[in-house]
Design a protein around this motif. Structure first.
Motif, mmCIF file in Angstrom:
data_model
loop_
_atom_site.group_PDB
_atom_site.id
_atom_site.type_symbol
_atom_site.label_atom_id
_atom_site.label_comp_id
_atom_site.label_asym_id
_atom_site.label_seq_id
_atom_site.Cartn_x
_atom_site.Cartn_y
_atom_site.Cartn_z
ATOM 1 N N PRO B 126 -56.353 40.278 -59.016
ATOM 2 C CA PRO B 126 -55.453 39.784 -60.059
ATOM 3 C C PRO B 126 -54.387 40.832 -60.366
ATOM 4 O O PRO B 126 -54.621 42.035 -60.194
ATOM 5 C CB PRO B 126 -56.385 39.564 -61.249
ATOM 6 C CG PRO B 126 -57.735 39.343 -60.620
ATOM 7 C CD PRO B 126 -57.758 40.246 -59.427
ATOM 8 N N ALA B 127 -53.212 40.400 -60.782
ATOM 9 C CA ALA B 127 -52.096 41.319 -60.984
ATOM 10 C C ALA B 127 -51.403 41.045 -62.306
ATOM 11 O O ALA B 127 -51.419 39.920 -62.806
ATOM 12 C CB ALA B 127 -51.101 41.176 -59.832
ATOM 13 N N VAL B 128 -50.796 42.089 -62.865
ATOM 14 C CA VAL B 128 -50.047 41.935 -64.105
ATOM 15 C C VAL B 128 -48.578 41.713 -63.775
ATOM 16 O O VAL B 128 -47.985 42.470 -63.005
ATOM 17 C CB VAL B 128 -50.201 43.178 -65.005
ATOM 18 C CG1 VAL B 128 -49.254 43.094 -66.193
ATOM 19 C CG2 VAL B 128 -51.641 43.306 -65.486
ATOM 20 N N ALA B 129 -48.021 40.660 -64.336
ATOM 21 C CA ALA B 129 -46.610 40.338 -64.095
ATOM 22 C C ALA B 129 -45.829 40.571 -65.376
ATOM 23 O O ALA B 129 -46.233 40.121 -66.440
ATOM 24 C CB ALA B 129 -46.483 38.885 -63.663
ATOM 25 N N THR B 130 -44.717 41.299 -65.285
ATOM 26 C CA THR B 130 -43.910 41.491 -66.490
ATOM 27 C C THR B 130 -42.485 41.066 -66.236
ATOM 28 O O THR B 130 -42.005 41.084 -65.111
ATOM 29 C CB THR B 130 -43.853 42.962 -66.939
ATOM 30 O OG1 THR B 130 -43.551 43.769 -65.815
ATOM 31 C CG2 THR B 130 -45.134 43.398 -67.568
ATOM 32 N N ILE B 131 -41.823 40.730 -67.299
ATOM 33 C CA ILE B 131 -40.426 40.340 -67.218
ATOM 34 C C ILE B 131 -39.560 41.593 -67.176
ATOM 35 O O ILE B 131 -39.837 42.575 -67.855
ATOM 36 C CB ILE B 131 -40.092 39.447 -68.423
ATOM 37 C CG1 ILE B 131 -38.783 38.734 -68.221
ATOM 38 C CG2 ILE B 131 -40.080 40.250 -69.704
ATOM 39 C CD1 ILE B 131 -38.624 37.577 -69.182
ATOM 40 N N LEU B 132 -38.546 41.575 -66.331
ATOM 41 C CA LEU B 132 -37.525 42.629 -66.337
ATOM 42 C C LEU B 132 -36.184 41.959 -66.610
ATOM 43 O O LEU B 132 -35.719 41.149 -65.810
ATOM 44 C CB LEU B 132 -37.437 43.342 -64.989
ATOM 45 C CG LEU B 132 -38.496 44.340 -64.561
ATOM 46 C CD1 LEU B 132 -38.041 45.070 -63.315
ATOM 47 C CD2 LEU B 132 -38.812 45.348 -65.652
ATOM 48 N N PRO B 133 -35.555 42.295 -67.715
ATOM 49 C CA PRO B 133 -34.217 41.761 -67.958
ATOM 50 C C PRO B 133 -33.243 42.319 -66.921
ATOM 51 O O PRO B 133 -33.406 43.450 -66.465
ATOM 52 C CB PRO B 133 -33.874 42.303 -69.355
ATOM 53 C CG PRO B 133 -35.179 42.711 -69.965
ATOM 54 C CD PRO B 133 -36.039 43.131 -68.821
ATOM 55 N N THR B 134 -32.264 41.540 -66.523
ATOM 56 C CA THR B 134 -31.224 42.029 -65.615
ATOM 57 C C THR B 134 -29.864 41.645 -66.194
ATOM 58 O O THR B 134 -29.789 41.025 -67.257
ATOM 59 C CB THR B 134 -31.361 41.429 -64.198
ATOM 60 O OG1 THR B 134 -30.877 40.080 -64.208
ATOM 61 C CG2 THR B 134 -32.810 41.456 -63.718
ATOM 62 N N THR B 135 -28.807 41.953 -65.466
ATOM 63 C CA THR B 135 -27.473 41.598 -65.957
ATOM 64 C C THR B 135 -27.209 40.108 -65.797
ATOM 65 O O THR B 135 -26.257 39.586 -66.369
ATOM 66 C CB THR B 135 -26.387 42.373 -65.198
ATOM 67 O OG1 THR B 135 -26.498 42.063 -63.813
ATOM 68 C CG2 THR B 135 -26.564 43.870 -65.377
ATOM 69 N N THR B 136 -28.020 39.424 -65.002
ATOM 70 C CA THR B 136 -27.850 37.976 -64.876
ATOM 71 C C THR B 136 -28.994 37.287 -65.612
ATOM 72 O O THR B 136 -28.914 37.086 -66.812
ATOM 73 C CB THR B 136 -27.778 37.560 -63.392
ATOM 74 O OG1 THR B 136 -28.916 38.092 -62.700
ATOM 75 C CG2 THR B 136 -26.521 38.096 -62.755
ATOM 76 N N GLN B 137 -30.087 36.975 -64.934
ATOM 77 C CA GLN B 137 -31.234 36.383 -65.628
ATOM 78 C C GLN B 137 -32.468 37.235 -65.357
ATOM 79 O O GLN B 137 -32.520 37.942 -64.359
ATOM 80 C CB GLN B 137 -31.448 34.939 -65.187
ATOM 81 C CG GLN B 137 -31.527 34.771 -63.677
ATOM 82 C CD GLN B 137 -31.748 33.311 -63.275
ATOM 83 O OE1 GLN B 137 -31.728 32.423 -64.100
ATOM 84 N NE2 GLN B 137 -32.002 33.104 -61.995
#
Lengths: 335, 335
Positions: B126-137
């Protein structure tokens, strides 16, 4: 001190290199000579636009060929003997120069440096060290992308290379060595990190322990040791996000003329052009690698770095440390 | 949908969790129930400060013990059966809840989730997924630090997990998968990256190729696949540098009252509190891990994420994809 400077490396070659060379001659203290390597006619044409250049300290060495950024690095370095990179490095190999600076293909400069200058006896893998600005004082990241799949003993060597460079060139005594990792405790991280931590802890170096991604910006070490994979991801991301933030704020300020925020001052310490280039450490000679997009200021900073590296005898220090370190190099299959 | 919410996880527990729960009940659409897990008396005391809470949709489940941030994760998860993390996850295991949210020790939440919910058959890690904001989406980074020393086939699985999550919860059809690497070409990077590139290229996934550190910020993929080592370095560094830039500008603006720059707007898209938490993907259940420093807004965002994950059937989708993917799982030593 004689510095060979590849005049064909930057995106705007040879104009940027020539202007950087003229700046260096005009501003930097000490006795040094510059050898501009590249298409002689184009270099001379650029030089003619700068009045009062001291030609007694600047020579042009003709090299008709150029290694292009996209070319496969290793083959290009071998197949283009009259390229500015190979000609420039040969000057050092043959004792006609003490250092080489290039803003050309990073891979080709590394490959040709290892091929022509050879690694220092006892160094498994020469490594690229780059400066990372922090909120306190800059640190040296080693390796920045030249080596992947590094073994713990190689990472220990990177630590030695970086420690000597920071002590000699940055004049910081007894540099603190950090290991880039994903936790603070010695047992954190992948297998390689755990083993490297143990090697660093029992080495002669001033080991400050693991440094997590979130602590890099605080500058809690002088030398940050990493495999070239994570090191390159970190460096490239860092450069891109500072560039992005800079652009975002410039845009914002353009719409807000009342604001008296000096954005250039704000980002000043984070501008790589102040720092020149990245030394390739562990070869028998001085090689400094600059960004392809370097402005003249970065070129003259690289000249200053090269002079300091030569005057301080970084190569000899590394050779001594690697042969006399506490790690059992003698027992290894080695050099 | 019934969501178990660890009320003892944040640095300011249980006040933050209770306020987040109240916000979620008041603002989020749909039918759902919240189970607040932790010291019942303290939770009730906090609840009494919020008028008009719909208690028909909020229950308090007593769990007297707490796993502290510094505790060794795996042992703590096993030795503290009455901790809020273990009690909360058991509710899901026993069918009394459909999801679990915690801002407590990340390691303990992962360990207890794997231990109690078990990995989905066919999922190695199992893996941890995180959001990374970027300059687009924003993009989804997987793995963010749960797994190091990953093999190419495991990285391929991370890509599948991330692809399904982004499609189901973020509603982006056919997500583009990027591989974090130190060069664009397929042969660049360490051995593992080269092999993973080949696996991704021949998989059923929408593979967009290698993504370098400098391209992360541009958002050229929806799912960024990485070993947890580089992923964690990138994530932690990202969070720290945005925090640093935010602070630097706030300081600058404090000295410059004429500037009409809305710094909160400028940094809005880069604030993790908007995004809630990080899903642990690949277990038989829904686990969302939040920052210890989460404000109430992040908790209610995590509740929204949990509801969407349950309603969209992310776990069932992953189970189908992992058993029916094009990679030869059947041929492996397997499950």
């Amino acid at each position: 001190v004689r510095i060979a400077l590849d005049a064909m490396g930057t995106d705007r070659h040879p104009a940027v290199e020539v202007e950087g060379a003229v700046q260096a001659l005009g501003e930097l203290p000490g006795e040094f000579e510059l050898l501009l390597v590249g298409e002689a006619e184009r270099i001379e044409a650029e030089l003619s636009q700068h009045a009062g250049v001291d030609r007694s300290r600047l020579r042009v060495i003709h090299a008709p060929d150029r290694i292009e950024p996209g070319e496969p690095a290793v083959t290009a370095a071998r197949r283009k003997p009259t390229s500015s990179i190979v000609v420039g490095l040969k000057l050092q190999k043959e004792g006609e120069a003490d250092a080489f600076i290039s803003a050309g293909s990073t891979g080709a400069v590394m490959a040709a440096s290892v091929f022509l200058l050879r690694p220092i006896t006892g160094v498994d893998r020469p490594a690229v060290a780059t400066i990372l600005p922090t909120t306190t004082q800059p640190l040296l990241l080693i390796d920045a992308g030249a080596n992947v799949d590094c073994k713990p003993n190689q990472l220990l060597q990177f630590a030695r290379l970086g420690s000597i460079y920071v002590e000699d060139v940055w004049k910081r005594p007894n540099p603190r060595i950090g290991l880039l990792n994903i936790g603070e405790e010695p047992e954190k991280g992948d297998e390689r990190s755990v083993e490297t931590h143990a090697l660093l802890a029992k080495s002669e170096l001033n080991f400050a322990g693991n440094i997590e991604g979130r602590d890099v910006i605080r500058g809690n070490c002088d030398v940050l040791v990493s495999d070239g994979f994570a090191g390159n991801v970190l460096l490239k991301f860092y450069e891109s996000i500072m560039g992005f933030m800079h652009g975002l704020l410039r845009q914002e300020l353009a719409q807000n003329p009342d604001a008296r925020i000096d954005i250039e001052r704000l980002f000043h310490g984070f501008d790589y052009t102040d720092y020149g280039g990245a030394p390739l450490l562990g070869v028998n000679g001085v090689t400094i690698i600059c960004h392809g997009g370097s402005p003249p200021r970065a070129i003259s900073s690289a000249v200053r770095m090269a002079i300091q590296s030569v005057e301080m005898g970084v190569v000899a220090h590394i050779a001594r440390a690697v042969s006399g370190g506490t790690a059992p190099e003698g027992a290894a299959e080695g050099a």
